[in-house]
Design an enzyme around this catalytic site. Structure first.
Site, mmCIF file in Angstrom:
data_model
loop_
_atom_site.group_PDB
_atom_site.id
_atom_site.type_symbol
_atom_site.label_atom_id
_atom_site.label_comp_id
_atom_site.label_asym_id
_atom_site.label_seq_id
_atom_site.Cartn_x
_atom_site.Cartn_y
_atom_site.Cartn_z
ATOM 1 N N TYR A 198 7.900 -9.625 4.523
ATOM 2 C CA TYR A 198 7.934 -8.180 4.234
ATOM 3 C C TYR A 198 8.287 -7.380 5.489
ATOM 4 O O TYR A 198 9.240 -6.590 5.490
ATOM 5 C CB TYR A 198 6.575 -7.710 3.676
ATOM 6 C CG TYR A 198 6.382 -6.214 3.770
ATOM 7 C CD1 TYR A 198 7.166 -5.341 3.014
ATOM 8 C CD2 TYR A 198 5.432 -5.643 4.633
ATOM 9 C CE1 TYR A 198 7.006 -3.956 3.109
ATOM 10 C CE2 TYR A 198 5.266 -4.268 4.733
ATOM 11 C CZ TYR A 198 6.050 -3.435 3.971
ATOM 12 O OH TYR A 198 5.908 -2.064 4.079
ATOM 13 N N ASP A 251 4.140 0.339 10.364
ATOM 14 C CA ASP A 251 3.672 -0.186 11.659
ATOM 15 C C ASP A 251 3.841 -1.698 11.743
ATOM 16 O O ASP A 251 3.842 -2.262 12.835
ATOM 17 C CB ASP A 251 2.201 0.200 11.913
ATOM 18 C CG ASP A 251 1.212 -0.302 10.860
ATOM 19 O OD1 ASP A 251 1.651 -0.887 9.849
ATOM 20 O OD2 ASP A 251 -0.002 -0.096 11.053
ATOM 21 N N GLU A 252 3.991 -2.355 10.564
ATOM 22 C CA GLU A 252 4.029 -3.822 10.567
ATOM 23 C C GLU A 252 5.274 -4.372 11.266
ATOM 24 O O GLU A 252 5.302 -5.543 11.632
ATOM 25 C CB GLU A 252 3.906 -4.355 9.130
ATOM 26 C CG GLU A 252 2.604 -3.894 8.495
ATOM 27 C CD GLU A 252 2.265 -4.555 7.176
ATOM 28 O OE1 GLU A 252 2.664 -5.693 6.945
ATOM 29 O OE2 GLU A 252 1.570 -3.897 6.368
HETATM 30 P P1 NAD Z 1 5.231 0.754 -3.930
HETATM 31 O O1 NAD Z 1 5.442 -0.718 -4.060
HETATM 32 O O2 NAD Z 1 4.030 1.375 -4.557
HETATM 33 O O3 NAD Z 1 6.508 1.527 -4.529
HETATM 34 C C1 NAD Z 1 7.821 1.101 -4.318
HETATM 35 C C2 NAD Z 1 8.728 1.840 -5.293
HETATM 36 O O4 NAD Z 1 10.076 1.426 -5.035
HETATM 37 C C3 NAD Z 1 8.425 1.513 -6.773
HETATM 38 O O5 NAD Z 1 8.426 2.700 -7.533
HETATM 39 C C4 NAD Z 1 9.586 0.611 -7.170
HETATM 40 O O6 NAD Z 1 9.916 0.709 -8.554
HETATM 41 C C5 NAD Z 1 10.708 1.132 -6.268
HETATM 42 N N1 NAD Z 1 11.732 0.110 -6.042
HETATM 43 C C6 NAD Z 1 11.562 -1.183 -5.664
HETATM 44 N N2 NAD Z 1 12.748 -1.818 -5.589
HETATM 45 C C7 NAD Z 1 13.701 -0.889 -5.913
HETATM 46 C C8 NAD Z 1 15.127 -0.939 -6.001
HETATM 47 N N3 NAD Z 1 15.811 -2.072 -5.755
HETATM 48 N N4 NAD Z 1 15.775 0.202 -6.328
HETATM 49 C C9 NAD Z 1 15.088 1.349 -6.597
HETATM 50 N N5 NAD Z 1 13.747 1.433 -6.547
HETATM 51 C C10 NAD Z 1 13.058 0.334 -6.201
HETATM 52 O O7 NAD Z 1 5.300 1.041 -2.376
HETATM 53 P P2 NAD Z 1 4.517 2.122 -1.477
HETATM 54 O O8 NAD Z 1 3.246 1.538 -1.033
HETATM 55 O O9 NAD Z 1 4.533 3.437 -2.165
HETATM 56 O O10 NAD Z 1 5.486 2.188 -0.209
HETATM 57 C C11 NAD Z 1 6.594 3.075 -0.168
HETATM 58 C C12 NAD Z 1 7.324 2.921 1.156
HETATM 59 O O11 NAD Z 1 6.424 3.181 2.230
HETATM 60 C C13 NAD Z 1 7.864 1.505 1.382
HETATM 61 O O12 NAD Z 1 9.130 1.627 2.000
HETATM 62 C C14 NAD Z 1 6.863 0.874 2.332
HETATM 63 O O13 NAD Z 1 7.479 -0.107 3.140
HETATM 64 C C15 NAD Z 1 6.431 2.088 3.136
HETATM 65 N N6 NAD Z 1 5.066 2.009 3.717
HETATM 66 C C16 NAD Z 1 4.000 1.692 2.916
HETATM 67 C C17 NAD Z 1 2.726 1.670 3.476
HETATM 68 C C18 NAD Z 1 1.498 1.377 2.634
HETATM 69 O O14 NAD Z 1 0.400 1.278 3.164
HETATM 70 N N7 NAD Z 1 1.622 1.265 1.310
HETATM 71 C C19 NAD Z 1 2.551 1.940 4.833
HETATM 72 C C20 NAD Z 1 3.679 2.255 5.623
HETATM 73 C C21 NAD Z 1 4.937 2.287 5.037
HETATM 74 P P1 TYD Z 2 -2.841 -5.242 2.167
HETATM 75 O O1 TYD Z 2 -3.457 -4.131 1.387
HETATM 76 O O2 TYD Z 2 -2.098 -6.307 1.425
HETATM 77 O O3 TYD Z 2 -1.924 -4.561 3.275
HETATM 78 P P2 TYD Z 2 -1.146 -5.217 4.554
HETATM 79 O O4 TYD Z 2 -1.178 -6.687 4.427
HETATM 80 O O5 TYD Z 2 0.237 -4.679 4.388
HETATM 81 O O6 TYD Z 2 -1.860 -4.707 5.757
HETATM 82 O O7 TYD Z 2 -3.988 -5.974 2.997
HETATM 83 C C1 TYD Z 2 -4.801 -5.246 3.920
HETATM 84 C C2 TYD Z 2 -5.710 -6.249 4.608
HETATM 85 O O8 TYD Z 2 -6.606 -6.807 3.635
HETATM 86 C C3 TYD Z 2 -4.966 -7.435 5.203
HETATM 87 O O9 TYD Z 2 -5.619 -7.806 6.411
HETATM 88 C C4 TYD Z 2 -5.129 -8.533 4.159
HETATM 89 C C5 TYD Z 2 -6.487 -8.233 3.557
HETATM 90 N N1 TYD Z 2 -6.657 -8.629 2.121
HETATM 91 C C6 TYD Z 2 -7.728 -9.427 1.734
HETATM 92 O O10 TYD Z 2 -8.571 -9.831 2.546
HETATM 93 N N2 TYD Z 2 -7.853 -9.750 0.406
HETATM 94 C C7 TYD Z 2 -6.952 -9.340 -0.520
HETATM 95 O O11 TYD Z 2 -7.092 -9.695 -1.728
HETATM 96 C C8 TYD Z 2 -5.852 -8.505 -0.125
HETATM 97 C C9 TYD Z 2 -4.841 -8.010 -1.118
HETATM 98 C C10 TYD Z 2 -5.753 -8.164 1.219
#
Ligand code: NAD
Ligand code: TYD
Length: 336
Positions: free
Chosen positions: A150, A126-127
């Site tokens: 990002y 969503d970002e």
């Molecule tokens: P994460 O950082 O936990 O995992 C990322 C994975 O990608 C890791 O296993 C890492 O080793 C691998 N990776 C990184 N660079 C690489 C490369 N060059 N080649 C191969 N592998 C590589 O991330 P996540 O939180 O599980 O997110 C996964 C996906 O979902 C991402 O694309 C992120 O943008 C998207 N996403 C995350 C969230 C969230 O809240 N975490 C929300 C919406 C979308």
């Molecule tokens: P985060 O988990 O980094 O996700 P995103 O920035 O992708 O939404 O952060 C979630 C929210 O929490 C964001 O508003 C930033 C805030 N935050 C803190 O206040 N303290 C922290 O140490 C971190 C990691 C995030």
């Protein structure tokens, strides 16, 4: 049964997705991951011996390496999670974000086209839509206006996927999801960081006034959404997924302290994140209406289960918090 190449399957959401498919479908999974600081094969220790599972270590930005992986494994579907995923790290240095998120996605699109992949599912966020004021929701028609390095790199990857659809006629689906929480999330993100710090009686660093709002979704609901988008989504379409759980950061932090039985004196207000997006909120009505998807977890039950998971898996997060993580933590929070 299909052969699915899952990229980033050793990370937080990817490992939950791989486990869901291994235990709940008959698909064959090739997990392709570079094992960066965020990738951890321990996340899949319970399913690694499954006969339908193969792990391949590789960097998605390495075109020659990816050519070999696609030629050897011949996937029918690609579900693309691999990314640099943490906003704060992208503020410190955006280089790896451009390389992995933009170039890596393009390499995968090129290989998918060259090897006749039937569908490419791109997992986005969503970002990419930017930040909301007090009212309104992101829909799939909201203009792309990313604010952080990002989210800008993720928007770049979304646009390359769009180009692959329009220019090359590829069958791609883009999913955009709100903030995930749940088991195996690396403790640099808000919820696991605050749980781990609270359990160790460390200070809980809240950015700015703590009133930024995120729309929280349990990782299992996100994974289910990606699965139905992969199975039933229409080619070229974007689908939003959110948890209908908008909460201020301070509310989330206080709720975690209550669940682990610690006092609010652990909260420390620190300098705000540069360019900090104020509010995210998702309109998921398209996914509900056209994919039949609906989130199953409430924020309250999901957060309680997540706190329990971190309590029961202390060894897991203690290990990932050692080593390189310590250096990052010092750089990020040391001077604030
Ligand atoms: P994460 O950082 O936990 O995992 C990322 C994975 O990608 C890791 O296993 C890492 O080793 C691998 N990776 C990184 N660079 C690489 C490369 N060059 N080649 C191969 N592998 C590589 O991330 P996540 O939180 O599980 O997110 C996964 C996906 O979902 C991402 O694309 C992120 O943008 C998207 N996403 C995350 C969230 C969230 O809240 N975490 C929300 C919406 C979308
Ligand atoms: P985060 O988990 O980094 O996700 P995103 O920035 O992708 O939404 O952060 C979630 C929210 O929490 C964001 O508003 C930033 C805030 N935050 C803190 O206040 N303290 C922290 O140490 C971190 C990691 C995030």
């Amino acid at each position: 049964m299909s052969k699915i190449l899952v990229t980033g399957g050793a990370g937080f959401i990817g490992s939950n997705f791989v486990r869901m498919l291994l235990l709940g479908s008959d698909h064959e999974i090739v997990n392709l991951d570079a094992l960066t600081y965020a990738g951890n094969l321990e996340n899949l220790a319970d399913v690694q011996d499954n006969s339908r599972y193969t792990f391949v270590r590789g960097d998605i930005a390495d075109a020659a390496g990816m050519q070999q992986v696609f030629a050897q494994h011949r996937p029918e579907l690609v579900v693309h999670f691999a990314a640099e995923s943490h906003v704060d790290r992208s503020v410190l240095d955006a280089t790896a974000f451009v390389r992995t998120n933009v170039i890596g996605t393009q390499v995968l699109l090129d290989q998918s086209r060259a090897h006749g992949v039937q569908r490419f599912v791109h997992v986005s966020t969503d970002e990419v839509y930017g930040s909301l004021g007090a009212w309104g929701y992101f829909t799939e028609d909201t203009p792309i206006q990313p604010n952080s390095p990002y989210s800008s790199s993720k928007a770049g990857s979304d646009l390359m996927v769009r180009a692959a659809v329009h220019t090359h006629g590829m069958d791609c689906v883009i999913t955009r999801c709100s903030n995930n929480y749940g088991p195996y999330q690396f403790p640099e993100k808000l919820i696991p960081l605050m749980i781990a710090n609270a359990l160790e009686d460390k200070q809980l660093p809240v950015y700015g006034d703590g009133k930024n709002v995120r729309d929280w979704i349990h990782v299992a609901d996100h994974c289910e959404g990606i699965k139905v988008a992969m199975e039933r989504g229409a080619a070229g379409e974007v689908y939003n997924f959110g948890g209908d759980a908008e909460r201020e950061n301070l509310f989330v932090v206080k709720e975690i302290l209550r669940l682990v039985g610690k006092g609010e004196d652990l909260i420390r207000y620190v300098t705000d994140r540069p360019g900090h997006d104020r509010r995210y909120a998702m309109d998921s009505s398209k996914a509900r209406a056209t994919l039949g998807w609906t989130p199953r977890h409430t924020f309250e039950s999901g957060l309680r289960a997540t706190v329990d998971w971190y309590l029961q898996n202390k060894a897991w997060w203690e290990r990932v918090r050692s080593g390189a993580y310590q250096a990052y933590y010092e750089q990020q929070y040391g001077g604030r």
